[in-house]
Design a protein around this motif. Structure first.
Motif, short mmCIF file in Angstrom:
data_model
loop_
_atom_site.label_atom_id
_atom_site.label_comp_id
_atom_site.label_asym_id
_atom_site.label_seq_id
_atom_site.Cartn_x
_atom_site.Cartn_y
_atom_site.Cartn_z
N ASP A 10 0.86 -1.18 0.00
CA ASP A 10 0.00 0.00 0.00
C ASP A 10 0.90 1.23 0.00
OD1 ASP A 10 -1.60 2.20 0.70
OD2 ASP A 10 -2.85 1.02 2.05
N PRO A 11 0.77 2.11 -0.99
CA PRO A 11 1.63 3.29 -1.05
C PRO A 11 1.55 4.16 0.21
CG PRO A 11 0.13 3.21 -2.95
CD PRO A 11 -0.18 2.06 -2.09
N GLU A 12 0.49 4.05 0.96
CA GLU A 12 0.31 4.86 2.17
C GLU A 12 0.95 4.22 3.41
OE1 GLU A 12 -1.17 7.90 2.12
OE2 GLU A 12 -1.27 7.60 -0.05
N ILE A 13 1.41 2.98 3.29
CA ILE A 13 2.00 2.27 4.43
C ILE A 13 3.44 1.90 4.09
CG2 ILE A 13 1.85 0.22 5.90
CD1 ILE A 13 -1.16 0.22 5.39
N CYS A 14 4.38 2.37 4.90
CA CYS A 14 5.81 2.08 4.73
C CYS A 14 6.29 2.39 3.31
CB CYS A 14 6.11 0.62 5.10
SG CYS A 14 5.84 0.26 6.84
N SER A 15 5.80 3.48 2.76
CA SER A 15 6.20 3.95 1.43
C SER A 15 6.02 2.90 0.34
CB SER A 15 7.66 4.42 1.45
OG SER A 15 7.83 5.46 2.37
N GLY A 16 5.02 2.05 0.51
CA GLY A 16 4.72 1.06 -0.51
C GLY A 16 5.55 -0.20 -0.45
N ARG A 17 6.38 -0.33 0.57
CA ARG A 17 7.15 -1.56 0.72
C ARG A 17 6.23 -2.68 1.19
NH1 ARG A 17 10.49 2.57 2.49
NH2 ARG A 17 12.45 2.73 1.35
N PRO A 18 6.54 -3.93 0.83
CA PRO A 18 5.68 -5.05 1.25
C PRO A 18 5.65 -5.17 2.78
CG PRO A 18 7.21 -5.75 -0.46
CD PRO A 18 7.62 -4.36 -0.04
N THR A 19 4.44 -5.28 3.31
CA THR A 19 4.25 -5.43 4.75
C THR A 19 3.38 -6.65 5.03
OG1 THR A 19 2.27 -4.04 4.76
CG2 THR A 19 4.38 -2.92 5.14
N ILE A 20 3.32 -6.99 6.29
CA ILE A 20 2.49 -8.11 6.72
C ILE A 20 1.13 -7.57 7.12
CG2 ILE A 20 2.23 -9.98 8.38
CD1 ILE A 20 5.32 -9.90 8.63
N ARG A 21 0.12 -7.94 6.38
CA ARG A 21 -1.27 -7.58 6.64
C ARG A 21 -1.46 -6.09 6.91
NH1 ARG A 21 -3.18 -10.04 11.25
NH2 ARG A 21 -1.15 -10.75 11.93
N GLY A 22 -0.63 -5.25 6.32
CA GLY A 22 -0.77 -3.81 6.49
C GLY A 22 -0.46 -3.32 7.90
N LEU A 23 0.27 -4.12 8.68
CA LEU A 23 0.55 -3.79 10.08
C LEU A 23 1.76 -2.90 10.29
CD1 LEU A 23 -0.10 -7.29 11.70
CD2 LEU A 23 -1.53 -5.25 11.87
N ARG A 24 2.35 -2.42 9.21
CA ARG A 24 3.56 -1.61 9.28
C ARG A 24 4.77 -2.41 9.77
NH1 ARG A 24 2.35 3.50 7.95
NH2 ARG A 24 0.23 4.19 8.30
N VAL A 25 4.71 -3.70 9.59
CA VAL A 25 5.87 -4.56 9.80
C VAL A 25 6.28 -5.01 8.41
CG1 VAL A 25 6.74 -6.69 10.82
CG2 VAL A 25 5.02 -5.34 12.04
N ARG A 26 7.46 -4.54 7.98
CA ARG A 26 7.89 -4.83 6.63
C ARG A 26 8.38 -6.27 6.50
NH1 ARG A 26 12.39 -0.65 5.44
NH2 ARG A 26 13.03 -1.55 7.41
#
Length: 74
Positions: A10-26
Motif C-alpha cells: 500500500d503506497p500509504e504504508i511504509c512507502s509502498g514496501r511489502p508489509t504483513i497484513r498492512g501492520l507496518r511490519v515490513r
C-alpha cells in the motif's frame, strides 16, 4: 496452500514496501531477524500481533521474489 494473501503493498504504508497484513511490519524486517538467527518463536514474542503463518508468508514472498527471470541485453 499459499499464504501470500497476508502480504500487502500500500503506497500509504511504509512507502509502498511489502508489509504483513498492512501492520507496518515490513517483510524485510522479518527477513532481517531470521537472517540474524532469530527463531520464529522469538519473532512472535517480540511482535505479539503477528501470527505464525505471517512468517511463512514472508518466506514464501521472498522465495518468489528470488525466482524471477533475468534478462540480459547484448
Amino acid at each position: 496452500m499459499s499464504e501470500l494473501h497476508r502480504i500487502s503493498v500500500d503506497p500509504e504504508i511504509c512507502s509502498g514496501r511489502p508489509t504483513i497484513r498492512g501492520l507496518r511490519v515490513r517483510v524485510k524486517d522479518i527477513l532481517d531477524l531470521l537472517a540474524a538467527g532469530a527463531s520464529h518463536e522469538e519473532i512472535l514474542e517480540d511482535y505479539p500481533y503477528l501470527e505464525a503463518l505471517d512468517i511463512v508468508a514472508v518466506l514464501e514472498f521472498a522465495a518468489r521474489q528470488a525466482d524471477h527471470t533475468i534478462l540480459r541485453v547484448a
